[in-house]
Write a protein that holds these residues in place. Structure first.
Motif, short mmCIF file in Angstrom:
data_model
loop_
_atom_site.label_atom_id
_atom_site.label_comp_id
_atom_site.label_asym_id
_atom_site.label_seq_id
_atom_site.Cartn_x
_atom_site.Cartn_y
_atom_site.Cartn_z
N VAL A 16 8.19 -2.40 1.21
CA VAL A 16 7.72 -3.49 0.84
C VAL A 16 6.63 -3.43 -0.16
CG1 VAL A 16 6.09 -5.01 2.29
CG2 VAL A 16 8.00 -4.32 3.51
N HIS A 17 6.08 -2.50 -0.47
CA HIS A 17 4.93 -2.43 -1.27
C HIS A 17 5.68 -2.44 -2.87
CE1 HIS A 17 1.16 -0.40 -2.96
NE2 HIS A 17 1.16 -1.49 -3.07
N LYS A 64 -8.96 -2.82 -3.86
CA LYS A 64 -7.86 -1.76 -3.49
C LYS A 64 -6.91 -2.42 -2.81
CE LYS A 64 -11.33 1.96 -2.95
NZ LYS A 64 -11.94 2.68 -2.12
N CYS A 65 -5.77 -2.03 -3.03
CA CYS A 65 -4.58 -2.72 -2.26
C CYS A 65 -4.56 -2.08 -0.88
CB CYS A 65 -3.24 -2.17 -2.85
SG CYS A 65 -1.76 -2.84 -2.06
N PRO A 66 -4.59 -3.18 0.27
CA PRO A 66 -4.56 -2.74 1.64
C PRO A 66 -3.08 -2.10 2.10
CG PRO A 66 -4.14 -5.23 1.37
CD PRO A 66 -4.48 -4.41 -0.03
N LEU A 67 -2.16 -1.97 1.20
CA LEU A 67 -0.94 -1.43 1.65
C LEU A 67 -1.02 0.27 1.34
CD1 LEU A 67 1.92 -3.84 0.46
CD2 LEU A 67 1.09 -3.31 2.83
N ALA A 71 -0.29 2.93 3.91
CA ALA A 71 0.58 4.15 3.81
C ALA A 71 -0.01 5.41 4.13
CB ALA A 71 1.03 3.84 2.14
N VAL A 72 -1.33 5.60 3.81
CA VAL A 72 -1.98 6.69 4.12
C VAL A 72 -2.16 6.97 5.64
CG1 VAL A 72 -4.25 7.94 4.12
CG2 VAL A 72 -3.26 6.94 1.95
N ARG A 73 -2.42 5.92 6.23
CA ARG A 73 -2.47 5.99 7.92
C ARG A 73 -1.16 6.57 8.43
NH1 ARG A 73 -4.97 0.64 9.93
NH2 ARG A 73 -4.47 0.09 7.54
N HIS A 74 -0.02 6.41 7.70
CA HIS A 74 1.33 6.65 8.24
C HIS A 74 1.78 7.97 7.45
CE1 HIS A 74 1.98 3.31 10.94
NE2 HIS A 74 1.25 2.46 10.23
N GLY A 75 0.98 8.57 6.94
CA GLY A 75 1.45 9.85 6.52
C GLY A 75 1.39 10.32 4.93
N ALA A 76 1.39 9.14 4.14
CA ALA A 76 1.51 9.49 2.58
C ALA A 76 0.53 10.24 2.22
CB ALA A 76 1.36 8.01 1.81
N THR A 77 0.75 11.34 1.46
CA THR A 77 -0.24 12.18 0.95
C THR A 77 -0.06 13.05 -0.27
OG1 THR A 77 1.13 14.00 2.03
CG2 THR A 77 -0.64 13.01 3.42
N SER A 78 0.80 12.73 -1.00
CA SER A 78 1.13 13.26 -2.16
C SER A 78 1.13 12.43 -3.36
CB SER A 78 2.38 14.40 -2.00
OG SER A 78 3.51 13.39 -2.01
N THR A 84 4.68 3.43 -3.02
CA THR A 84 5.84 2.90 -3.56
C THR A 84 6.99 3.93 -3.83
OG1 THR A 84 5.30 2.74 -5.87
CG2 THR A 84 4.28 1.18 -4.51
N PHE A 85 8.14 3.23 -4.17
CA PHE A 85 9.18 4.06 -4.65
C PHE A 85 9.50 4.19 -6.19
CE2 PHE A 85 10.70 3.36 -0.13
CZ PHE A 85 10.78 4.68 0.03
N LEU A 86 8.39 3.56 -6.89
CA LEU A 86 8.21 3.53 -8.21
C LEU A 86 7.69 4.90 -8.89
CD1 LEU A 86 6.92 -0.12 -8.63
CD2 LEU A 86 9.32 0.73 -9.17
N PRO A 87 8.12 5.17 -10.06
CA PRO A 87 7.82 6.40 -10.51
C PRO A 87 6.03 6.35 -11.05
CG PRO A 87 9.18 5.55 -12.00
CD PRO A 87 9.16 5.03 -10.84
N GLU A 88 5.30 7.33 -10.88
CA GLU A 88 3.97 7.33 -11.22
C GLU A 88 3.60 6.69 -12.71
OE1 GLU A 88 -0.10 9.81 -11.72
OE2 GLU A 88 1.71 10.81 -10.61
#
Length: 118
Positions: A16-17, A64-67, A71-78, A84-88
């Protein structure tokens, strides 16, 4: 749908993000195009509306983006951009780049509407 090491909810948030990111990037360039060329149409009003909503969401969430927090609350850590699925390298300067493009596009558009720019 879950990514390696992530929950299905995190994968959904990232999809979605990513979709919102792409739509907002296109909207920003629609605004810039309209400012540069003087082109108008329903697509310009849609882009302006989406950018206004996005701006209100960012300001209301402390720039800051609320998404990202979701994402952090659902385990995004790295990584720097992990929500997102976009490259850094494509998202590293998102706010600086798209914010500048948006301000320039809006300035040009307002200049055209006021008759300052022909």
């Amino acid at each position: 749908m879950a990514e390696a090491g992530g929950s299905p909810a995190l994968a959904l948030i990232r999809w979605v993000h990513t979709a919102i990111y792409v739509v907002m990037a296109v909207s920003t360039f629609v605004l810039l195009y309209a400012g540069l060329t003087g082109a108008t149409g329903p697509w310009l009003w849609v882009a302006l509306g989406l950018l206004a909503i996005e701006s209100v969401v960012f300001v209301g969430n402390g720039m800051k983006c609320p998404l990202t927090a979701l994402a952090v609350r659902h385990g995004a850590t790295s990584g720097r951009v992990f929500d997102t699925f976009l490259p850094e390298r494509a998202t590293r300067y998102t706010f600086r780049f798209f914010g500048t493009v948006m301000v320039v596009g809006l300035g040009l558009l307002v200049g055209r509407w006021l008759g300052i720019i022909g």
